[in-house]
Structure formats: structure tokens, C-alpha cells
Write a protein that holds these residues in place. Structure first.
Motif, PDB file in Angstrom:
ATOM      1  N   ASP A 140       0.820  -1.216   0.000  1.00 24.59           N
ATOM      2  CA  ASP A 140       0.000   0.000   0.000  1.00 24.59           C
ATOM      3  C   ASP A 140       0.856   1.270   0.000  1.00 24.59           C
ATOM      4  OD1 ASP A 140       0.849   0.494   2.610  1.00 24.59           O
ATOM      5  OD2 ASP A 140      -1.093   0.062   3.533  1.00 24.59           O
ATOM      6  N   LYS A 141       0.207   2.414   0.066  1.00 23.78           N
ATOM      7  CA  LYS A 141       0.902   3.703  -0.032  1.00 23.78           C
ATOM      8  C   LYS A 141       1.806   3.982   1.159  1.00 23.78           C
ATOM      9  CE  LYS A 141      -2.414   6.090  -3.015  1.00 23.78           C
ATOM     10  NZ  LYS A 141      -3.268   7.293  -3.166  1.00 23.78           N
ATOM     11  N   GLN A 142       1.568   3.292   2.273  1.00 22.08           N
ATOM     12  CA  GLN A 142       2.409   3.450   3.457  1.00 22.08           C
ATOM     13  C   GLN A 142       3.579   2.456   3.462  1.00 22.08           C
ATOM     14  OE1 GLN A 142      -1.189   3.493   3.811  1.00 22.08           O
ATOM     15  NE2 GLN A 142      -0.792   5.671   3.528  1.00 22.08           N
ATOM     16  N   GLY A 143       3.684   1.685   2.384  1.00 21.53           N
ATOM     17  CA  GLY A 143       4.774   0.717   2.284  1.00 21.53           C
ATOM     18  C   GLY A 143       4.510  -0.585   3.012  1.00 21.53           C
ATOM     19  N   LYS A 144       3.245  -0.837   3.380  1.00 24.47           N
ATOM     20  CA  LYS A 144       2.908  -2.076   4.083  1.00 24.47           C
ATOM     21  C   LYS A 144       2.401  -3.140   3.111  1.00 24.47           C
ATOM     22  CE  LYS A 144       1.903  -0.019   8.580  1.00 24.47           C
ATOM     23  NZ  LYS A 144       0.904   0.129   9.662  1.00 24.47           N
ATOM     24  N   LEU A 145       2.827  -4.366   3.360  1.00 22.84           N
ATOM     25  CA  LEU A 145       2.359  -5.487   2.551  1.00 22.84           C
ATOM     26  C   LEU A 145       0.921  -5.810   2.937  1.00 22.84           C
ATOM     27  CD1 LEU A 145       3.110  -7.759   0.505  1.00 22.84           C
ATOM     28  CD2 LEU A 145       3.575  -9.178   2.506  1.00 22.84           C
ATOM     29  N   ARG A 146       0.017  -5.728   1.979  1.00 26.89           N
ATOM     30  CA  ARG A 146      -1.399  -5.968   2.282  1.00 26.89           C
ATOM     31  C   ARG A 146      -1.938  -7.253   1.657  1.00 26.89           C
ATOM     32  NH1 ARG A 146      -2.188  -3.076   6.752  1.00 26.89           N
ATOM     33  NH2 ARG A 146      -1.867  -0.833   6.444  1.00 26.89           N
ATOM     34  N   TYR A 147      -1.221  -7.808   0.691  1.00 28.73           N
ATOM     35  CA  TYR A 147      -1.666  -9.073   0.086  1.00 28.73           C
ATOM     36  C   TYR A 147      -0.453  -9.855  -0.385  1.00 28.73           C
ATOM     37  CZ  TYR A 147      -3.475 -12.611  -3.000  1.00 28.73           C
ATOM     38  OH  TYR A 147      -3.730 -13.834  -3.578  1.00 28.73           O
ATOM     39  N   ALA A 148      -0.513 -11.174  -0.230  1.00 28.56           N
ATOM     40  CA  ALA A 148       0.495 -12.076  -0.790  1.00 28.56           C
ATOM     41  C   ALA A 148      -0.193 -13.388  -1.137  1.00 28.56           C
ATOM     42  CB  ALA A 148       1.626 -12.320   0.213  1.00 28.56           C
ATOM     43  N   GLY A 149       0.076 -13.895  -2.344  1.00 28.24           N
ATOM     44  CA  GLY A 149      -0.504 -15.185  -2.704  1.00 28.24           C
ATOM     45  C   GLY A 149      -0.733 -15.357  -4.190  1.00 28.24           C
ATOM     46  N   GLY A 150      -1.757 -16.136  -4.495  1.00 31.06           N
ATOM     47  CA  GLY A 150      -2.072 -16.456  -5.883  1.00 31.06           C
ATOM     48  C   GLY A 150      -2.721 -15.287  -6.600  1.00 31.06           C
ATOM     49  N   ILE A 151      -2.664 -15.326  -7.917  1.00 29.38           N
ATOM     50  CA  ILE A 151      -3.331 -14.297  -8.706  1.00 29.38           C
ATOM     51  C   ILE A 151      -4.841 -14.469  -8.638  1.00 29.38           C
ATOM     52  CG2 ILE A 151      -3.104 -15.627 -10.855  1.00 29.38           C
ATOM     53  CD1 ILE A 151      -2.831 -12.930 -12.327  1.00 29.38           C
ATOM     54  N   ASP A 152      -5.283 -15.722  -8.528  1.00 30.98           N
ATOM     55  CA  ASP A 152      -6.723 -15.967  -8.436  1.00 30.98           C
ATOM     56  C   ASP A 152      -7.008 -17.259  -7.683  1.00 30.98           C
ATOM     57  OD1 ASP A 152      -6.465 -18.122 -10.257  1.00 30.98           O
ATOM     58  OD2 ASP A 152      -6.908 -16.854 -11.980  1.00 30.98           O
ATOM     59  N   SER A 153      -8.272 -17.643  -7.664  1.00 29.03           N
ATOM     60  CA  SER A 153      -8.719 -18.727  -6.783  1.00 29.03           C
ATOM     61  C   SER A 153      -8.731 -20.113  -7.412  1.00 29.03           C
ATOM     62  CB  SER A 153     -10.144 -18.410  -6.290  1.00 29.03           C
ATOM     63  OG  SER A 153     -11.037 -18.320  -7.398  1.00 29.03           O
ATOM     64  N   ILE A 154      -8.446 -20.233  -8.711  1.00 30.43           N
ATOM     65  CA  ILE A 154      -8.477 -21.554  -9.355  1.00 30.43           C
ATOM     66  C   ILE A 154      -7.068 -21.954  -9.776  1.00 30.43           C
ATOM     67  CG2 ILE A 154      -9.400 -22.949 -11.242  1.00 30.43           C
ATOM     68  CD1 ILE A 154     -11.910 -21.297 -11.184  1.00 30.43           C
ATOM     69  N   LYS A 155      -6.552 -22.990  -9.150  1.00 33.37           N
ATOM     70  CA  LYS A 155      -5.172 -23.417  -9.379  1.00 33.37           C
ATOM     71  C   LYS A 155      -5.100 -24.328 -10.603  1.00 33.37           C
ATOM     72  CE  LYS A 155      -4.364 -23.310  -4.407  1.00 33.37           C
ATOM     73  NZ  LYS A 155      -3.944 -24.075  -3.218  1.00 33.37           N
ATOM     74  N   SER A 156      -5.019 -23.721 -11.758  1.00 34.23           N
ATOM     75  CA  SER A 156      -4.891 -24.502 -12.988  1.00 34.23           C
ATOM     76  C   SER A 156      -4.116 -23.703 -14.020  1.00 34.23           C
ATOM     77  CB  SER A 156      -6.274 -24.863 -13.542  1.00 34.23           C
ATOM     78  OG  SER A 156      -6.780 -23.831 -14.364  1.00 34.23           O
ATOM     79  N   ALA A 157      -3.699 -24.405 -15.072  1.00 34.93           N
ATOM     80  CA  ALA A 157      -3.022 -23.747 -16.189  1.00 34.93           C
ATOM     81  C   ALA A 157      -3.967 -23.584 -17.371  1.00 34.93           C
ATOM     82  CB  ALA A 157      -1.792 -24.551 -16.599  1.00 34.93           C
TER      83      ALA A 157
END
Length: 202
Positions: free
Chosen positions: A144-161
């Protein structure tokens, strides 16, 4: 001490060290400096006061291909960079490993795929990837704008190619940025990443 015991302790020490490299949601994201595709040094601290997305990438990974060949990743990049978000695509593939590219190759990839990151950054040592605990390509982070990590993980909810799954999935990056930019709290702050393993230096 026997050799096997020594090796076991060394392995545990390495795993423990790597685990401690993990960063924490809602804490200040650690600063880093990397070289971009133009040979310029780019630091996270350059963008204090802006939202920043970190995208770990490997153009030869089928999961990355899913999001680029479909135009999904480029669409996100353009949508949010147009809104002032800084988008940093990071390549932690070591020399000689899948996904490692030169500066010229990175520029060509950006142009040929009509991608729109703010910078493509090179992390051949893997130090920044390990600092952030990046495990897969893609692995996504929102700061975020304060330099805090607000999200980490997958791009979306379905783990497929499979590109057909993109429309069915919840896009966590879009969901997270939309929440932050409207003054709300991200509901899914930490999700399991999916994709190819990051091809770190052995």
C-alpha cells in the motif's frame, strides 16, 4: 558428530533461515534494489506513497503463459498502471535455468505480449525472491501507499493452467487493489500461490 547428523542439521538450518525470510502481512515490506530491463537501478522505496504490485514471473511457465496468452495479466497491468499503481514484474530465474532472460529478451517479451509493467526487474541471485518468500510463478504481492504489505498469494482462486478457468475464478489481485483504492480492508490477505516453482540459483 557423524556426517549424516551434520548434513541433517545443515539442512534444518537452511530451511529455518529460508522460513525466517518470509515477510508478514500488514507489516512494512522490506526495501530492495534491482536492475531493470533498461539497466537502471529501481528501488521499492522509490515508490513510497503509491500502491505497488510485485509479480514474480517466468515466461516459460505454463501457469504464467495462461495469464499472458489470454491477455489477463496485461489487462490487469494496464488497468492499474493507468490508475497510478506501480507494477513490478520480477524474474528470479537463475542464469541457465528456465525463465532466465537478458535485458533485450525482456524488452522483446514485453513488446510481443503487449504487456505493461512499470518495470521488469532482474533478481538472478534470488535474494529478493527469497526475502519475500516467493515460491511460484506467478506469485503476487500488493503493497500500500504506506509501504505495508497488504496481500500475498495467488493471482486468483483456481489453481490450474487452463485459460478457461480465468473467468470462473476470483481474481485476488483485482479484489485486493479495488478494496484498498476504495478505502476498505482486503478480505483475503494471504492465499496459497500456485504455478511453477521459482527457478532459484542452486
Amino acid at each position: 558428530m557423524k556426517v549424516k547428523q551434520y548434513l541433517s542439521l545443515a539442512a534444518l538450518a537452511f530451511i529455518s533461515c529460508f522460513a525466517r525470510a518470509e515477510i508478514h502481512i500488514d507489516a512494512i515490506a522490506p526495501n530492495f534494489s534491482l536492475t531493470n530491463e533498461q539497466g537502471q537501478t529501481v528501488s521499492l522505496s522509490d515508490y513510497q506513497g503509491k500502491y505497488v504490485v510485485l509479480e514474480w514471473t517466468n515466461h516459460q511457465c505454463p501457469y504464467v503463459e495462461k495469464h499472458y496468452n489470454s491477455g489477463n495479466m496485461q489487462s490487469l497491468q494496464k488497468k492499474y498502471t493507468d490508475d497510478g499503481v506501480v507494477w513490478l514484474s520480477i524474474i528470479s530465474s537463475a542464469p541457465g535455468k528456465q525463465g532466465h532472460v537478458s535485458s533485450n529478451q525482456a524488452i522483446e517479451l514485453t513488446q510481443s505480449r503487449n504487456a505493461a509493467p512499470t518495470h521488469v526487474l532482474f533478481d538472478p541471485s534470488g535474494n529478493v525472491g527469497k526475502l519475500y518468500g516467493a515460491k511460484t510463478t506467478p506469485h503476487m504481492y500488493i503493497i500500500d501507499k504506506q509501504g505495508k504489505l497488504r496481500y500475498a498469494g495467488g493471482i486468483d482462486s483456481i489453481k490450474s493452467a487452463n485459460p478457461a478457468d480465468i473467468k470462473k475464478a476470483v481474481n485476488y489481485v483485482e479484489q485486493g487493489l479495488s478494496a484498498l483504492m476504495s478505502g476498505q480492508t482486503i478480505s483475503n490477505k494471504l492465499t496459497p500461490p500456485y504455478g511453477c516453482s521459482v527457478k532459484y540459483k542452486s
